[in-house]
Design a protein around this motif. Structure first.
Motif, PDB file in Angstrom:
ATOM      1  N   ILE A   1      53.097  31.214  40.077  1.00 24.47           N
ATOM      2  CA  ILE A   1      53.368  30.819  41.675  1.00 24.47           C
ATOM      3  C   ILE A   1      51.728  30.466  42.148  1.00 24.47           C
ATOM      4  N   ALA A   2      50.761  31.248  42.076  1.00 17.43           N
ATOM      5  CA  ALA A   2      49.505  31.214  42.346  1.00 17.43           C
ATOM      6  C   ALA A   2      48.834  29.878  42.021  1.00 17.43           C
ATOM      7  N   SER A   3      49.054  29.491  40.670  1.00 20.80           N
ATOM      8  CA  SER A   3      48.697  28.543  40.344  1.00 20.80           C
ATOM      9  C   SER A   3      49.188  26.782  41.054  1.00 20.80           C
ATOM     10  N   SER A   4      50.581  27.097  40.891  1.00 17.34           N
ATOM     11  CA  SER A   4      51.016  26.052  41.739  1.00 17.34           C
ATOM     12  C   SER A   4      50.630  26.057  43.130  1.00 17.34           C
TER      13      SER A   4
ATOM     14  N   ILE B   1      57.478  23.753  43.345  1.00 15.60           N
ATOM     15  CA  ILE B   1      57.953  24.558  42.555  1.00 15.60           C
ATOM     16  C   ILE B   1      59.538  24.571  42.570  1.00 15.60           C
ATOM     17  N   GLY B   2      59.983  24.402  41.151  1.00 13.58           N
ATOM     18  CA  GLY B   2      61.399  24.544  40.978  1.00 13.58           C
ATOM     19  C   GLY B   2      61.509  25.646  39.758  1.00 13.58           C
ATOM     20  N   VAL B   3      62.648  26.332  40.164  1.00  5.98           N
ATOM     21  CA  VAL B   3      62.949  27.737  39.328  1.00  5.98           C
ATOM     22  C   VAL B   3      63.896  27.447  38.191  1.00  5.98           C
ATOM     23  N   ARG B   4      63.960  27.322  37.005  1.00  3.67           N
ATOM     24  CA  ARG B   4      65.188  27.540  36.410  1.00  3.67           C
ATOM     25  C   ARG B   4      65.485  28.657  35.640  1.00  3.67           C
ATOM     26  N   CYS B   5      66.776  28.995  35.749  1.00  4.77           N
ATOM     27  CA  CYS B   5      67.530  29.992  35.201  1.00  4.77           C
ATOM     28  C   CYS B   5      68.429  29.266  34.076  1.00  4.77           C
ATOM     29  N   GLY B   6      69.835  29.085  34.529  1.00  5.65           N
ATOM     30  CA  GLY B   6      70.742  28.477  33.743  1.00  5.65           C
ATOM     31  C   GLY B   6      70.707  26.825  33.822  1.00  5.65           C
ATOM     32  N   GLY B   7      69.974  26.353  35.046  1.00  9.10           N
ATOM     33  CA  GLY B   7      69.941  24.994  35.112  1.00  9.10           C
ATOM     34  C   GLY B   7      71.275  24.332  35.552  1.00  9.10           C
ATOM     35  N   HIS B   8      72.137  24.915  36.432  1.00  6.28           N
ATOM     36  CA  HIS B   8      73.405  24.618  36.737  1.00  6.28           C
ATOM     37  C   HIS B   8      73.500  24.032  38.177  1.00  6.28           C
TER      38      HIS B   8
ATOM     39  N   THR C   1      57.397  37.469  45.553  1.00  5.20           N
ATOM     40  CA  THR C   1      57.093  36.581  46.722  1.00  5.20           C
ATOM     41  C   THR C   1      56.282  35.464  46.691  1.00  5.20           C
ATOM     42  N   ALA C   2      56.407  34.753  47.747  1.00  4.70           N
ATOM     43  CA  ALA C   2      55.212  33.318  47.622  1.00  4.70           C
ATOM     44  C   ALA C   2      53.820  33.903  47.565  1.00  4.70           C
ATOM     45  N   ALA C   3      53.613  34.996  48.220  1.00  5.39           N
ATOM     46  CA  ALA C   3      52.170  35.844  48.309  1.00  5.39           C
ATOM     47  C   ALA C   3      51.869  36.356  46.977  1.00  5.39           C
TER      48      ALA C   3
ATOM     49  N   TYR D   1      58.791  36.273  54.600  1.00  7.26           N
ATOM     50  CA  TYR D   1      58.476  36.180  53.118  1.00  7.26           C
ATOM     51  C   TYR D   1      57.900  34.831  52.496  1.00  7.26           C
ATOM     52  N   ASP D   2      58.396  33.764  53.210  1.00  8.06           N
ATOM     53  CA  ASP D   2      57.891  32.457  52.594  1.00  8.06           C
ATOM     54  C   ASP D   2      57.734  31.405  53.913  1.00  8.06           C
TER      55      ASP D   2
END
Length: 441
Positions: free
Chosen positions: A51-54, A61-68, A161-163, A423-424
């Motif tokens: 998160i910090a790097s992005s 940012i996209g977050v992948r779990c199951g990709g559904h 969190t985003a922070a 939070y964001d």
């Protein structure tokens, strides 16, 4: 990238690396985007660092779990995919009836681990769905009428969190965040662990299906609707319409012999052309709708919530399914029971008075059919708009803020927006069914 790789327990993939194409491939084959970086996280510090790097590099940012996600929110073109799939562990405490589930786990892993002890929690209908996306949006499943939605069974969340803060959210810690994570989607952070309550459901299930020709579909659906109103909570009534066949039945989780007690009542639906009464294990039930061909299909869907199923709605649904062209399948799944026991203001998930969820879903392989398939699904769903009370956030597609407003009433959306502001406020987590902060309207 080298600085990020140096601090990770996991790995960073870029185009051309082994595993890059596999990691960016998701359930909907229409999604063919190329992230600049795929960060395969192995630990919570990895998530914090990603998160910090992005943010430092200005990467979406996209977050992948199951990709559904049918629109492929996990795959940001030119951005950073934070891939949680290496964090897929499930630990069951059978004595306390709890499961600790990492943020990248699939539903099948949770089902199998819990079923070793005859336990389960509500966990969708497809085992290769991600626990995270399902639960954060609410989480319908075959146990929901008995034990509530997936989000209703969460004891606590661990969230980044985003922070970059790592927080625990529960009834007693960060309770407003706990409220928002139960149905508010991925808007407030990246959940790295869920603690679920488990229930002693046994290991057996029963699936019953009766097929009717379209000319008997209306009367059969009316009788099915009436039976659903008084069905035991162990039964989830289901309907499926495709190709001139109306399939009506129910899924029972528990003793199959008890489930068979409903069979005589289905005589009121009329004379079926085919009937299937199938005993199976609960794990087999959870895997029954898995996609055999993996992530090869192109997909599109639209959904509605209905508070009832009046005769004219049934007629419109069947008429729409018989329209010319590439009309997609239509399904109904009953709500009620324990879902409705929870006060609507107790969680971000909304519209607990829903009686049935409707989805029209298309899948195909030829890209040349994309426009026609999508148009057909939109047109079919539009014929039922006037009957809809709203929509399930996990069934939203490409509707944007208009869809979000269908998922949440105005007062809840205002509360969720305030939570987003907390939070964001920079809308770092916006690849989702997004609730923008007030500063980004």
């Amino acid at each position: 990238m080298s600085d990020l790789s140096a601090v990770l327990d996991g790995e960073v993939l870029t185009s051309g690396d082994a595993g890059y194409d596999e990691a960016r491939t998701v359930w909907n084959a229409m999604v063919d985007r190329r992230p600049e970086l795929i960060v395969r996280c192995h630990s919570v510090p990895d998530v914090v660092a990603a998160i910090a790097s992005s943010r430092a590099d200005g990467l979406q940012i996209g977050v992948r779990c199951g990709g559904h996600s049918v629109v492929g929110h996990a795959v940001p073109d030119g951005g950073m995919m934070i891939d949680l799939t290496p964090m897929g562990a499930v630990v069951v405490d059978a004595e306390r009836r709890r499961a600790h589930v990492q943020g990248g786990a699939l539903l099948g892993a949770l089902d199998i681990a819990a079923q070793q002890h005859g336990l389960a929690t509500t966990a969708g209908n497809v085992s290769h769905t991600g626990v995270g996306g399902l639960t954060l949006g609410g989480g319908m499943g075959w146990l929901a009428r008995q034990h509530g939605l997936s989000c209703d069974n969460v004891e606590s969340f661990e969230v980044v969190t985003a922070a970059g803060e790592v927080l625990r959210a529960s009834e007693t810690e960060n309770p407003e965040l706990f409220w928002g994570l139960r149905g508010g989607g991925g808007n407030f952070g990246i959940v790295t662990e869920f603690e679920f309550r488990l229930h002693p459901v046994g290991t057996q299930a029963l699936v019953v299906e009766h097929d009717f020709p379209s000319d008997q579909g209306g009367s059969a659906l009316r009788a099915w609707r009436d039976l659903s109103a008084t069905a035991p909570r162990a039964a989830t009534f289901t309907a499926f319409v495709l190709g001139g066949v109306v399939t009506l039945g129910y899924v029972w989780v528990g003793d199959p012999e008890e489930g068979r007690a409903l069979l005589p009542a289905f005589d009121s639906l009329g004379t079926a052309t085919d009937t299937r009464v199938m005993d199976m294990s609960y794990v087999e039930l959870q895997q029954r709708d898995d996609t055999i061909d993996g992530h090869a299909f192109r997909r599109y869907w639209k959904g509605h919530y209905f508070t009832g199923l009046p005769d004219d709605l049934i007629d419109a649904m069947l008429e729409g399914s018989a329209a010319p062209g590439l009309v997609p399948a239509a399904s109904l799944q009953a709500y009620g029971g324990a879902i409705a026991d929870v006060p609507d203001d107790a969680t971000a998930f909304s519209q607990r008075g829903t009686a049935f969820e409707f989805v029209t879903a298309a899948r195909w392989t030829d890209p040349a059919e994309d426009v026609e398939r999508i148009a057909a699904a939109r047109a079919y769903a539009a014929t039922l708009d006037t009957y809809a009370s709203g929509a399930y956030v996990n069934a939203l597609n490409d509707e944007g803020l208009a869809g979000v407003r269908r998922a949440y009433p105005a007062d809840k959306l205002a509360r969720l927006t305030a939570l987003k502001d907390t939070y964001d406020p920079d809308n770092v987590f916006r690849l989702n069914q997004n609730i923008p902060p007030s500063t980004k309207d």
